[in-house]
Design a protein around this motif. Structure first.
Motif, PDB file in Angstrom:
ATOM      1  N   LEU A  37      52.878  29.675   2.765  1.00 33.60           N
ATOM      2  CA  LEU A  37      54.042  28.785   2.691  1.00 33.60           C
ATOM      3  C   LEU A  37      54.134  28.042   1.359  1.00 33.60           C
ATOM      4  N   SER A  38      53.126  28.182   0.523  1.00 37.74           N
ATOM      5  CA  SER A  38      53.125  27.492  -0.775  1.00 37.74           C
ATOM      6  C   SER A  38      53.756  28.319  -1.890  1.00 37.74           C
ATOM      7  N   ALA A  39      54.073  29.583  -1.612  1.00 39.82           N
ATOM      8  CA  ALA A  39      54.527  30.493  -2.678  1.00 39.82           C
ATOM      9  C   ALA A  39      55.815  30.015  -3.346  1.00 39.82           C
ATOM     10  N   ARG A  40      56.772  29.560  -2.552  1.00 36.83           N
ATOM     11  CA  ARG A  40      58.040  29.096  -3.132  1.00 36.83           C
ATOM     12  C   ARG A  40      57.813  27.863  -3.991  1.00 36.83           C
ATOM     13  N   LYS A  41      56.961  26.977  -3.518  1.00 34.65           N
ATOM     14  CA  LYS A  41      56.668  25.752  -4.254  1.00 34.65           C
ATOM     15  C   LYS A  41      56.010  26.072  -5.606  1.00 34.65           C
ATOM     16  N   VAL A  42      55.137  27.074  -5.604  1.00 35.81           N
ATOM     17  CA  VAL A  42      54.513  27.524  -6.859  1.00 35.81           C
ATOM     18  C   VAL A  42      55.588  28.043  -7.810  1.00 35.81           C
ATOM     19  N   GLY A  43      56.492  28.880  -7.289  1.00 35.54           N
ATOM     20  CA  GLY A  43      57.577  29.421  -8.107  1.00 35.54           C
ATOM     21  C   GLY A  43      58.459  28.335  -8.695  1.00 35.54           C
TER      22      GLY A  43
ATOM     23  N   HIS B  59      59.098  35.040  -1.959  1.00 42.93           N
ATOM     24  CA  HIS B  59      59.485  33.623  -2.078  1.00 42.93           C
ATOM     25  C   HIS B  59      59.287  33.131  -3.514  1.00 42.93           C
ATOM     26  N   PHE B  60      58.217  33.597  -4.134  1.00 42.46           N
ATOM     27  CA  PHE B  60      57.968  33.245  -5.537  1.00 42.46           C
ATOM     28  C   PHE B  60      59.069  33.832  -6.422  1.00 42.46           C
ATOM     29  N   TYR B  61      59.320  35.128  -6.238  1.00 33.63           N
ATOM     30  CA  TYR B  61      60.318  35.764  -7.100  1.00 33.63           C
ATOM     31  C   TYR B  61      61.714  35.197  -6.858  1.00 33.63           C
ATOM     32  N   ASP B  62      62.007  34.769  -5.647  1.00 37.27           N
ATOM     33  CA  ASP B  62      63.305  34.184  -5.344  1.00 37.27           C
ATOM     34  C   ASP B  62      63.598  32.998  -6.271  1.00 37.27           C
TER      35      ASP B  62
ATOM     36  N   MET C 130      61.335  35.816 -22.432  1.00 33.50           N
ATOM     37  CA  MET C 130      60.534  35.426 -21.268  1.00 33.50           C
ATOM     38  C   MET C 130      60.442  36.592 -20.279  1.00 33.50           C
ATOM     39  N   ARG C 131      59.229  36.877 -19.840  1.00 26.43           N
ATOM     40  CA  ARG C 131      59.029  37.939 -18.854  1.00 26.43           C
ATOM     41  C   ARG C 131      57.840  37.568 -17.969  1.00 26.43           C
ATOM     42  N   ALA C 132      57.913  37.912 -16.693  1.00 26.17           N
ATOM     43  CA  ALA C 132      56.850  37.574 -15.744  1.00 26.17           C
ATOM     44  C   ALA C 132      56.121  38.829 -15.274  1.00 26.17           C
ATOM     45  N   LEU C 133      54.824  38.668 -15.022  1.00 26.99           N
ATOM     46  CA  LEU C 133      54.006  39.759 -14.484  1.00 26.99           C
ATOM     47  C   LEU C 133      53.484  39.319 -13.119  1.00 26.99           C
ATOM     48  N   ILE C 134      53.852  40.060 -12.079  1.00 32.41           N
ATOM     49  CA  ILE C 134      53.435  39.749 -10.710  1.00 32.41           C
ATOM     50  C   ILE C 134      52.347  40.734 -10.305  1.00 32.41           C
ATOM     51  N   VAL C 135      51.189  40.191  -9.905  1.00 36.71           N
ATOM     52  CA  VAL C 135      50.026  41.023  -9.573  1.00 36.71           C
ATOM     53  C   VAL C 135      49.895  41.155  -8.060  1.00 36.71           C
ATOM     54  N   CYS C 136      49.774  42.401  -7.577  1.00 34.85           N
ATOM     55  CA  CYS C 136      49.647  42.671  -6.134  1.00 34.85           C
ATOM     56  C   CYS C 136      48.424  43.549  -5.866  1.00 34.85           C
ATOM     57  N   THR C 137      47.955  43.513  -4.634  1.00 40.27           N
ATOM     58  CA  THR C 137      46.769  44.273  -4.239  1.00 40.27           C
ATOM     59  C   THR C 137      47.095  45.730  -3.912  1.00 40.27           C
ATOM     60  N   ASN C 138      46.058  46.584  -3.931  1.00 37.01           N
ATOM     61  CA  ASN C 138      46.166  47.950  -3.397  1.00 37.01           C
ATOM     62  C   ASN C 138      45.296  48.122  -2.151  1.00 37.01           C
ATOM     63  N   HIS C 139      44.532  47.109  -1.800  1.00 39.45           N
ATOM     64  CA  HIS C 139      43.482  47.248  -0.777  1.00 39.45           C
ATOM     65  C   HIS C 139      44.023  46.978   0.630  1.00 39.45           C
ATOM     66  N   THR C 140      43.616  47.812   1.593  1.00 34.99           N
ATOM     67  CA  THR C 140      44.151  47.674   2.959  1.00 34.99           C
ATOM     68  C   THR C 140      43.089  47.463   4.039  1.00 34.99           C
ATOM     69  N   GLU C 141      41.811  47.707   3.742  1.00 29.44           N
ATOM     70  CA  GLU C 141      40.784  47.728   4.797  1.00 29.44           C
ATOM     71  C   GLU C 141      40.051  46.396   4.957  1.00 29.44           C
TER      72      GLU C 141
END
Length: 226
Positions: free
Chosen positions: A210-216, A29-32, A1-12
């Motif tokens: 605030l939903s991130a932990r619940k998703v995890g 919170h998700f990764y926790d 089992m392995r997880a892939l977490i996707v994050c943005t690079n965009h700042t503007e």
């Protein structure tokens, strides 16, 4: 089992001088929740390299943010995220799209991320997303050409929440509107900014930060307790 977490690079933003990026708690919170199961993970972003953090998300008192932002391994993965081209989808049983306003620019049209999502899902894996990160699922098609989210129960950042933040005119589109256009069965909490998730088989989405932990929690329950 392995997880892939996707994050943005965009700042503007369109006109605001303030910078956006990853809303940190949507990753921490998700990764926790994953860390309790000692699930190995990688962090990927559309361009790879450093994941920018929305400064407003760093200013809040948040013990989970402090715990993981100062964790050398987690921090190193944020500073040196992988590129989509470096990902082998068969290595993962879960893909999770974090939010932050930046995702609205660099998630929806990334075909490589769409392909990774499709392969993980069609191999029996889980797909999860929270807040603006749900935009990463807008154009993902399955092998039969159908949209992943069509006729599926989905949530994501609501129009009223965008309005209350005063950012309706700063973003390229309104996520709730686009999800409805793609024929997703969109639902949201009656009260803005409260934790709310939707589960449709192996697809789990959260409405706001605030939903991130619940998703995890829900993802771990589906993966380990069934």
């Amino acid at each position: 089992m392995r997880a892939l977490i996707v994050c943005t690079n965009h700042t503007e933003y369109k006109t605001k001088s303030e910078k956006t990026g990853l809303w940190l708690s949507e990753a921490t919170h998700f990764y926790d929740e994953l860390s309790d199961n000692e699930l190995p993970y990688d962090i990927v972003s559309p361009k790879g390299g450093k994941v920018p953090i929305d400064e407003r998300s760093l200013k809040r008192k948040d013990n989970t943010n402090d715990k993981w932002y100062h964790n050398p391994e987690f921090r190193a993965k944020l500073e040196n995220s992988l590129k989509p081209e470096e990902i082998t989808p068969s290595d993962y049983q879960l893909i999770y799209f974090t939010g932050g306003h930046g995702t609205m620019w660099d998630f929806p049209d990334n075909e490589r991320l769409q392909a990774i999502t499709r392969q993980i899902y069609e191999s029996g894996g889980m797909v999860a997303a929270v807040c603006h990160g749900v935009g990463g699922l807008l154009k993902t098609r399955l092998s039969d050409g159908s949209l992943l989210i069509e006729n599926r129960q989905i949530t994501g950042f609501a129009n009223i929440e965008e309005k209350l933040l005063g950012l309706t005119d700063e973003v390229p589109f309104l996520l709730e509107d686009e999800l409805r256009k793609q024929k997703a069965v969109y639902r949201k909490s009656i009260i803005p900014f409260l934790p709310f998730i939707e589960v449709d088989e192996r697809l789990v989405t959260g409405q706001n930060p605030l939903s991130a932990r619940k998703v995890g929690k829900k993802v771990m329950e589906e993966m380990f307790e069934k």
